[in-house]
Design an enzyme around this catalytic site. Structure first.
Site, short mmCIF file in Angstrom:
data_model
loop_
_atom_site.label_atom_id
_atom_site.label_comp_id
_atom_site.label_asym_id
_atom_site.label_seq_id
_atom_site.Cartn_x
_atom_site.Cartn_y
_atom_site.Cartn_z
N TRP B 321 0.85 -1.20 0.00
CA TRP B 321 0.00 0.00 0.00
C TRP B 321 0.88 1.25 0.00
O TRP B 321 0.58 2.24 -0.66
CB TRP B 321 -0.91 0.00 1.24
CG TRP B 321 -1.77 1.23 1.35
CD1 TRP B 321 -3.00 1.42 0.84
CD2 TRP B 321 -1.44 2.47 2.02
NE1 TRP B 321 -3.47 2.68 1.13
CE2 TRP B 321 -2.52 3.34 1.86
CE3 TRP B 321 -0.33 2.92 2.74
CZ2 TRP B 321 -2.55 4.63 2.39
CZ3 TRP B 321 -0.35 4.21 3.26
CH2 TRP B 321 -1.45 5.04 3.09
N HIS B 322 1.97 1.18 0.76
CA HIS B 322 2.84 2.36 0.87
C HIS B 322 3.58 2.66 -0.43
O HIS B 322 3.91 3.82 -0.70
CB HIS B 322 3.84 2.17 2.00
CG HIS B 322 3.24 2.40 3.35
ND1 HIS B 322 2.57 1.41 4.03
CD2 HIS B 322 3.17 3.50 4.13
CE1 HIS B 322 2.14 1.90 5.18
NE2 HIS B 322 2.48 3.16 5.27
N GLY B 323 3.87 1.65 -1.21
CA GLY B 323 4.57 1.94 -2.45
C GLY B 323 4.75 0.69 -3.28
O GLY B 323 4.87 -0.42 -2.74
#
Lengths: 416, 479
Positions: B321-323
């Protein structure tokens, strides 16, 4: 304001019973106050008082800041230094041919040049540090329709590739004059590593608050007479305090207008010779070339090709006295290795390369330099003639004979 | 539009004053227009994407509520697919292409794949997750479908939390838009103070530390071990100051307008276990994953092995989700593993792992090692940094060696001193808040008026003269 409360609704939002509501609604006509009326009036007066106190406190808190920043806001706002790079590029483009943009307290040069390249949409663009800024549009057939000077949009070797990634691929710009500085290949130079945040600079995410942080300097500069309000308010087609007060700045074609060039040649070259002697400020000592930088040069040339751009690489000129000093300097051995290495890298990718670092062969002289490592317009006109002689697209866009004649007829000094 | 910009300094008071001057319906329109302007200040065209998903989710919400059985589920799936599809197209497509290309080259298949030329819309993961929480809650019957399109659009677009959260739930926020909040001086003051504190964390602490982190992490292979340790510890505090600072500004800005946003950080670095850390860090996202992924996977109702696998899976997804990069996946995986080991230790020692000050140091160290992969530009860089954290310490024997180290880390003693003072102020305030189980603003307001004014003037002067307002964006914008 939003705190309006209907007379039929209590402060907590609950509706008042009809019995209670009526006397309040008849407030204007009733002679005797109902207890609920008194409570409501007290509540309202407390609210009004607390709001007044809030505004008083906020005003008191902000007053010193407002006082301190009002003058810098006036100066920076009026001079357009608080505007974003996009705005400045658009305003500069719309302004007259003599318009100058020269900031003193902000530094959006990277995004400004990038945006200007997009807006000018010229087929030939020069990219590099301040050492390519003396190519003028009037050196080319078609003037600004043919050429824009993107000089000043890079500082380190890694910046070129990031900058190029923002130039529209396969767009109107087709040819690049890429000036690279020798210290970019010296691992001992302080700028020999990538700048982590430079992408933000190209994206134009500059922040006017950053400029406002120079407010104290605005006061001291004003008090020291570096600019006057008359200069600021009387300036026409000038953007930025440097352009308004000193007449220094980027011209319409992206080249740079230096207004403060000392008349004495020794004074002009002294600082550069001092840098070489002290081995500081771009002239750091170094013996070998930085292999990482050489790899980056290859990547830069490949990126240009992938984006449909044809590069011509050159090493910009030093003043003859500076070239001589570098030749005999025991600390700058790497300088002699730069040209052959860059030439080999260019040849490997089929890119034309010119070593103009020692410009004596072109007939240049110390007196036409702005300082020891920034040539004047005359120097760059000669360099362009030399490049046009062997690069087809330049030959098609440059009237070499006419340019040569202009150089020959020009008065002494850097200007053409 | 950045919170730490002149544009926002003009935008915020203007919108707020208009907000209180308008009746309820006018406020909705004002906030929606303002939020659109706020978002379009980044990349204008991407507002079309956000509105497209708003329309889809708005319609889906109504149809989910109206339908039953398979149709109800189908509308939910449609909405989730639309949201995840947008995420996949903009965020994960190139990651997939790069990995397929790499695999093909490893297998000797000559089919070069070019990444798509797309820019990730700002805050995409945040507003997509917020939108998904709405349709899921409607599907679960815990939230009525919102009939007013403007209010629903505002739920997704509300500018203080639009680009970096907190990721809200519909139950917490939608009903607040229906209340005509009066101008409450106490609340406005509290909100402004919180914004100021958030700005201090961002521009004095985070952005100063960012200079060091950026210089070292840009070329970690040429940096000695002490510089890698310095930058890694700095990053642990940078990301906290940056993100919690953003959350403070967002929560404060909403508070000024009378709207409560959920708490996103509760002094995470005082945590004495990794699980405690995750109950204090980015709470709105952690609880999102707990409610919509971990619990539906079985949560704590399944056996210990399955539970731990679920935990690991949840953290891997959280990393992604973060990257869209393996570095984030590793970061998520490491945190999942830390939690699993911690839970194993708790089980085997019959919960005798007592929280202690040593636990705080250990938790900070573990979390910080994981941050290495979060910040590193590649897995190999991350691995290099972890392996060399202990190298070259013998070289630090003189003041000139320290100065050289700092110069290599893009800083100098004065810059570092300001960053450390800012950091000390932030940590002291956090410790104070943790001790009283409160927040910094509430505690500061309990002090005497002179002390309070001195404190707030100090913070404001710090922001004005010691802050960095240059090129640093908020880290979480990229997600």
């Amino acid at each position: 304001m939003g705190g309006r409360t209907s007379p039929s609704v209590a402060q907590d939002g609950t509706e008042l019973p009809a019995k209670v509501r009526r006397p309040i609604e008849g407030l204007a006509t009733s002679a005797v106050e109902h207890p609920i009326q008194t409570v409501e009036k007290r509540r309202v007066s407390v609210l009004v008082a607390s709001r007044r106190q809030f505004w008083r406190k906020l005003g008191l808190f902000l007053l010193p800041f407002a006082t301190f920043f009002s003058f810098p806001l006036l100066v920076l706002g009026w001079s357009s230094e608080l505007l974003s790079a996009r705005w400045i590029a658009a305003l500069h483009l719309r302004a007259g041919q003599d318009a100058l943009y020269g900031a003193a307290y902000s530094n959006p040069d990277k995004a400004y040049k990038l945006e200007s390249i997009r807006l000018h949409a010229a087929p030939i663009v020069a990219v590099g540090t301040s050492r390519v800024m003396q190519f003028r549009a009037n050196f080319f057939r078609g003037g600004e329709a043919t050429f824009y000077n993107g000089g000043g949009m890079v500082a380190r070797l890694w910046d070129y590739r990031i900058a190029l990634s923002h130039v529209p691929a396969h767009g109107p710009t087709r040819y690049l004059l890429v000036g690279v500085d020798p210290w970019m290949f010296n691992a001992a130079w302080s700028g020999s590593t990538p700048d982590a945040g430079v992408e933000q600079d190209y994206a134009g995410n500059g922040n006017a608050l950053d400029t406002l942080q120079h407010s104290a300097r605005v006061y001291t500069d004003y008090l020291h007479g570096k600019f006057g309000l008359r200069q600021l308010f009387g300036a026409v087609d000038r953007f930025g305090v440097n352009a308004m007060a000193r007449n220094n700045g980027f011209r319409h074609d992206g080249s740079y207008h230096y207004a403060d060039v000392p008349a004495d040649v020794g004074e002009r070259l002294g600082d550069t010779l001092d840098r070489i002697r002290t081995r500081t400020r771009r002239f750091e000592a170094g013996e070998t070339l930085d292999p990482v930088a050489m790899v980056e040069l290859g990547r830069l040339l490949r990126t240009a090709r992938e984006r449909g751009l044809i590069p011509v690489v050159f090493l910009p000129p030093f003043a003859p006295a500076v070239s001589a000093a570098l030749r005999v300097s025991p600390a700058h051995g790497y300088m002699h290795r730069v040209a052959p290495a860059v030439s080999a890298a260019c040849t490997a990718q089929g890119v034309a390369f010119f070593d103009a670092s020692d410009c004596k062969q072109d007939g240049c002289a110390d007196e036409e330099f702005i300082d020891g490592f920034h040539g004047g317009e005359k120097t760059y006109a000669r360099l362009l003639v030399r490049m046009a002689a062997s690069v087809a697209f330049l030959n098609a866009h440059v009237d070499s004979a006419a340019l040569h004649a202009r150089v020959a007829a020009a008065p002494p000094g850097p200007s053409l | 539009m950045l919170f730490n910009s002149l544009e926002f300094l003009i935008f915020f008071p203007l919108v707020t004053l208009l907000y209180f001057a308008l009746p309820l319906r006018g406020r909705w329109i004002l906030l929606l227009v303002a939020s659109s302007i706020f978002y379009m200040a980044f990349i204008p065209k991407y507002v079309v994407i956000i509105y497209a998903t708003i329309v889809i989710d708005y319609v889906a919400g109504i149809y989910i509520e109206r339908s039953t059985g398979a149709r109800r589920k189908a509308f939910l799936v449609m909405s989730l697919c639309a949201n995840i599809g947008v995420l996949a197209a903009f965020k994960y497509c190139n990651f997939l292409i790069e990995n397929v290309d790499l695999l093909a080259r490893m297998l000797g298949l000559g089919m070069p794949l070019r990444p798509l030329d797309v820019v990730l819309p700002i805050g995409l993961s945040f507003h997509t997750f917020q939108a998904m929480s709405y349709t899921i809650e409607v599907y679960r019957g815990r939230q009525p479908a919102e009939r007013n399109f403007i209010v629903y659009a505002l739920y997704v677009m509300f500018y203080p939390q639009l680009v970096a959260g907190p990721i809200e739930r519909p139950q917490n926020i939608i009903h607040q838009f229906y209340v005509e909040h009066p101008f409450d001086p106490d609340r406005v003051e509290r909100g402004l103070k919180r914004m100021l504190w958030g700005m201090f964390k961002k521009v004095v602490v985070a952005d100063r530390l960012a200079v060091i982190v950026g210089a070292v992490y840009a070329a970690p292979r040429v940096q000695p071990g002490p510089a890698l340790v310095l930058a890694t510890v700095c990053f642990a505090f940078q990301i906290y100051a940056d993100f919690s600072g953003y959350s403070d500004i967002a929560i404060g800005a909403a508070d000024v307008m009378g709207i409560d946003l959920m708490t996103n950080f509760r002094q995470p670095y005082v945590s004495r276990t990794v699980s405690e850390f995750w109950s204090r860090w980015h709470i709105s996202l952690s609880s999102w994953f707990r409610d919509y992924l971990y619990i539906p996977l079985g949560g704590n109702r399944v056996g210990p092995v399955r539970r731990r696998l679920n935990l690991l899976f949840t953290f891997l997804v959280s990393g992604l989700w973060h990257g869209a990069s393996w570095t984030f996946v590793i970061w998520g995986g490491l945190n999942g593993l830390f939690l699993i080991v911690e839970s194993l230790l708790l089980d085997t020692r019959s919960r005798t792992v007592r929280p202690s000050r040593w636990g705080m140091v250990r938790t900070f160290a573990l979390v910080t090692v994981a941050w290495v992969f979060f910040r590193a530009q590649s897995v190999t860089d991350g691995w290099h940094i972890v392996r060399h954290l202990g190298s070259d310490w013998g070289t630090l024997r003189s003041a000139s060696a320290v100065r050289t180290l700092l110069a290599g880390a893009g800083t100098d003693p004065s810059h570092l001193a300001i960053a450390l003072v800012g950091l000390a102020v932030m940590c002291a305030a956090d410790a104070w808040a943790a001790r009283h189980d409160s927040d910094v603003v509430t505690l500061a307001d309990r002090t005497g008026s002179i002390r309070r004014w001195v404190t707030y003037y100090g913070v404001a002067l710090g922001v004005t003269f010691l802050g960095i307002f240059g090129r640093q964006q908020f880290i979480y914008f990229q997600f």
